[in-house]
Motif scaffolding. Structure first.
Motif, PDB file in Angstrom:
ATOM      1  N   TRP A  71       0.847  -1.202   0.000  1.00 12.89           N
ATOM      2  CA  TRP A  71       0.000   0.000   0.000  1.00 12.89           C
ATOM      3  C   TRP A  71       0.876   1.243   0.000  1.00 12.89           C
ATOM      4  O   TRP A  71       1.776   1.408   0.801  1.00 12.89           O
ATOM      5  CB  TRP A  71      -0.911   0.002   1.226  1.00 12.89           C
ATOM      6  CG  TRP A  71      -1.691   1.284   1.351  1.00 12.89           C
ATOM      7  CD1 TRP A  71      -1.305   2.426   1.987  1.00 12.89           C
ATOM      8  CD2 TRP A  71      -2.970   1.580   0.789  1.00 12.89           C
ATOM      9  NE1 TRP A  71      -2.261   3.401   1.867  1.00 12.89           N
ATOM     10  CE2 TRP A  71      -3.303   2.909   1.141  1.00 12.89           C
ATOM     11  CE3 TRP A  71      -3.873   0.832   0.029  1.00 12.89           C
ATOM     12  CZ2 TRP A  71      -4.497   3.515   0.755  1.00 12.89           C
ATOM     13  CZ3 TRP A  71      -5.063   1.444  -0.347  1.00 12.89           C
ATOM     14  CH2 TRP A  71      -5.366   2.760   0.011  1.00 12.89           C
ATOM     15  N   GLU A  72       0.575   2.154  -0.944  1.00 11.51           N
ATOM     16  CA  GLU A  72       1.273   3.437  -1.009  1.00 11.51           C
ATOM     17  C   GLU A  72       0.341   4.448  -1.664  1.00 11.51           C
ATOM     18  O   GLU A  72      -0.268   4.163  -2.697  1.00 11.51           O
ATOM     19  CB  GLU A  72       2.571   3.317  -1.805  1.00 11.51           C
ATOM     20  CG  GLU A  72       3.345   4.616  -1.886  1.00 11.51           C
ATOM     21  CD  GLU A  72       4.639   4.481  -2.650  1.00 11.51           C
ATOM     22  OE1 GLU A  72       5.264   5.515  -2.945  1.00 11.51           O
ATOM     23  OE2 GLU A  72       5.017   3.334  -2.967  1.00 11.51           O
ATOM     24  N   GLU A  73       0.230   5.623  -1.073  1.00 15.57           N
ATOM     25  CA  GLU A  73      -0.647   6.668  -1.614  1.00 15.57           C
ATOM     26  C   GLU A  73       0.162   7.941  -1.814  1.00 15.57           C
ATOM     27  O   GLU A  73       0.920   8.361  -0.940  1.00 15.57           O
ATOM     28  CB  GLU A  73      -1.824   6.931  -0.685  1.00 15.57           C
ATOM     29  CG  GLU A  73      -2.795   7.978  -1.235  1.00 15.57           C
ATOM     30  CD  GLU A  73      -4.059   8.117  -0.405  1.00 15.57           C
ATOM     31  OE1 GLU A  73      -4.834   9.056  -0.650  1.00 15.57           O
ATOM     32  OE2 GLU A  73      -4.265   7.268   0.488  1.00 15.57           O
ATOM     33  N   VAL A 116      -2.791   5.697  -5.896  1.00 17.37           N
ATOM     34  CA  VAL A 116      -2.670   4.647  -4.887  1.00 17.37           C
ATOM     35  C   VAL A 116      -2.101   3.396  -5.534  1.00 17.37           C
ATOM     36  O   VAL A 116      -2.524   3.008  -6.630  1.00 17.37           O
ATOM     37  CB  VAL A 116      -4.035   4.336  -4.235  1.00 17.37           C
ATOM     38  CG1 VAL A 116      -3.908   3.165  -3.268  1.00 17.37           C
ATOM     39  CG2 VAL A 116      -4.564   5.562  -3.498  1.00 17.37           C
ATOM     40  N   LYS A 122      -1.643   0.017  -9.883  1.00 21.19           N
ATOM     41  CA  LYS A 122      -1.831   1.455  -9.748  1.00 21.19           C
ATOM     42  C   LYS A 122      -3.293   1.835  -9.936  1.00 21.19           C
ATOM     43  O   LYS A 122      -3.961   1.357 -10.847  1.00 21.19           O
ATOM     44  CB  LYS A 122      -0.967   2.182 -10.786  1.00 21.19           C
ATOM     45  CG  LYS A 122      -1.043   3.692 -10.708  1.00 21.19           C
ATOM     46  CD  LYS A 122      -0.067   4.327 -11.680  1.00 21.19           C
ATOM     47  CE  LYS A 122      -0.473   4.060 -13.120  1.00 21.19           C
ATOM     48  NZ  LYS A 122       0.398   4.775 -14.073  1.00 21.19           N
TER      49      LYS A 122
END
Length: 209
Positions: A71-73, A116, A122
């Motif tokens: 998870w990366e935003e 996100v 993506k």
């Protein structure tokens, strides 16, 4: 009997010596192919570079620290706001049966845009509100009149541009009749399509980031 036994010992000794001499040549045979001109060359040693020792890296979409691609935003508000303004101000002026108008300013451009990454996939999205200041010139009762107004686009989100709505509000229209105001408002609503096209371009650029 002693002499006979001695003869047998000598005979056995001679046989062992003969077997030993033959064994050196015949007991273990090593077949070596003679080198020929068409034989493949022996491989040469190659010195490894530092890169050869590095493990192959997976094709991750996330940051360097997010090697697992979990998870990366990322907040894209700054880029999105500036890009939307730039695109909308590039909309060409429109000509109508009774006049023409152009977008003079993007007075409101507020919202959020993000990217996100979930499980190395993506996803992008945004939610925005817009207000555009427009100005134009119309012929009203055979007289040219300068008219200004605002075009409001209520909250809209990614993938909802087919349902994009707009509201027109004229400024300083006291001297205009109700019919004239209605006609000018209908003319300004023609900005809906070019604005939608610019926002679709923005969506595509957002997906390509």
């Amino acid at each position: 009997m002693e002499n006979g036994g001695g003869g047998d010992v000598e005979c056995n000794k001679d046989n062992k010596e003969k077997e030993g001499s033959v064994g050196g040549e015949g007991s273990y045979r090593y077949w070596v192919r003679e080198a020929t001109s068409d034989a493949a060359p022996l491989p040469l040693p190659k010195k490894l570079s530092p890169q050869d020792h590095l493990p192959s890296q997976p094709n991750n979409l996330g940051s360097v620290w997010n090697t697992a691609g979990t998870w990366e935003e990322k907040n894209l508000n700054n880029w999105a706001t500036n890009r939307i303004k730039e695109l909308l101000l590039s909309v060409a002026s429109l000509e109508f049966s009774g006049g023409k108008a152009e977008i003079a300013q993007v007075s409101k451009c507020s919202g959020d845009a993000f990217l996100v990454i979930v499980r190395n996939k993506k996803r992008v999205g945004y939610t925005y509100e817009l207000t555009l200041k427009v100005k134009g010139e119309w012929t009203v009762k055979e007289e040219k009149r300068m008219v200004k107004g605002d075009i409001d686009f209520p909250e809209f989100s990614f993938g909802e541009l087919d349902d994009l709505q707009m509201q027109v509000q004229l400024n300083d229209e006291k001297d205009l009749s109700q019919q004239d105001k209605l006609q000018i408002s209908q003319d300004l609503k023609l900005f809906l399509q070019p604005v939608r096209e610019k926002l679709l371009q923005f969506e595509q650029e957002l997906k390509d980031r």
